[in-house]
Motif scaffolding. Sequence first.
Motif: not given
Length: 607
Positions: A121-124, A119
């Motif tokens: 390392t996500s774009k969000t 999570l």
Amino acid sequence: PGLEETVGKNQRLFERGNPKLPGEEVPRRFLEAIDSTPYQTPLSGRRQLAEDLLRDDNPLTRRVIVNRIWHHLFGRGIVGTPDNFGRLGMEPTHPELLDYLATRFKDHGGSIKEMIRFLVTSKTWREASRPSDKARELDPDNRLWSHARVRRMEAESIRDEMLAISGALAPELFGPPVDGNSPRRSIYVRVRRNAIDPFLRAFDFPEPFSATGRRDVTNVPAQSLTMMNDDHVAALASTWATRVLADATLATDRDRIRDMFLTALGRPAEPAEMSRFTAYLEEAKRVRSKTEMQVADLRRRIDEGQSAIAAICQPIRGRLIAKAGTTPQSRKEDLPHPIGRWEFKTDLQDLAGSAHGQARGGARVQAGALALDHHGFVVTLPLKQTIKEKTLEVWVQLDDLDQRGGGVMSIQTPDGAVFDAIVFAEQNPRQWMAGSNFFQRTQSFNAPPERQADRRPVHLAIAYHADGRIAAYRDGQPYGAPYQSSGPVEFKAGNAVIGFGIRHLPEGGNKMLGGRILRAQLYDRALSGEEILASSQSAPFYVDDAQVRAAMTESERRTIAQDEKQLADFQKQLCALGPVSPTADDKTPLTDLARAMFLFKEFIYVK
């Protein structure tokens, strides 16, 4: 009833729709693995319930877990009610995402650490917190996660952050619960239902009467008042200022301000901030210079007054002592009796009570004294009585005068979280001080530096008065000027030990002393200056202040009364000016800046 309620919530979720995870068979109206039929077992059935909760065909448990992880990372769950997935709970904003994460969680062995890594390392997760105009218009509550949510850190994180930044954080792992004033991480702070730590409570620490999946997050005046007035926060700010001043690479005020911004906020100071902070430090130095002149003048007057009183009293006391050889009621045995006395001639026994000492780390009795080498120390058995007003008294000789921070004698809780102590050169080189946890009751006595304790034993005593006044004595004479503290601290019976050769537990760092302790005594009241003088001397007889006054002429008594009235006025003026230490002249304004930075929104909010 609890199980049936849980089953009802689960059943309503499946009736609401979306009961199928990718790759699963479509379940029946309700999972038969968890129903209201009692388990056929003579035991409690907890194992069977746990197995049913983790069955491969039960998606709900994994949905709850990944939703909670999302909630703690992003500030709000995909389902906004992490404790309620039933009809009264909120609908998921992204049901497909919730199911995808639940399936991925299962495929990766149920690893919470792996899910967190995925999570963050996500774009969000990497989105900025500033929304676009379109996002403000179409999604004012940010339910679609078009940008990051600004959120306040939890109470424990705020406390740990202050400990870490100040340099006071204790890295030790494991161990028993500690008091909120301890330097250990908040995970170790003791939680009692009716006695929550006040700092944690101010920042919405949950009441431990029921499970709390989503904490309240408030922004109220009590939080700012806590950051401004809490003694523990003030002590951490002082510790931070001390650490910054001790850093030789930070030579100027601008260097120190720049370092404090980077440490606390992770960014450099803006030009306007740098200008305001440096202007404050310059003004503080001007005010301090004026205060130092006033303090020096008052000390000169106090010294003159004390000398004038001594010139009258000492000859009278000398005559009375010489005459007292045939007066049994004047014998020194009439002095106040200590509740603890350690002679260190042959052992570590308490000759006045039962707080017998236990040597640790190589401390040993040698040649009629307790020998200490910066590693060894002594801790006694717990005191059997409660003590608040008190006097610590010790005869000590140091190995050298360049050591810093070692404790000679201390009274402390068994974990060392709260303590009062006689300490050498912790804040200022070669000066004795009344050590305390996070310097909460510590100020400089503004006394001359020690010059003889490495060549001969010196007598030291610190008296903690009922009104909070702390007074120190060296070789029976006042050591510097007394000051007003927030104490005295009460140490409960059975929850206090005496330490020798250590500032406070746990051992390590610069807490340890190098030298020899010849004798020590503990009193359960604050001794007067006359009593401490008598105890420090080897004369076999004691003459108290009342006897000296009775032997004076009427003219001498009037002169003494006038001098004492002037001294009291000078002491009051000196206390009003506050502590002034020439070796740490930048600490007070820098401490104020540290406390101001604790109040920055950036310090407690995540953007």
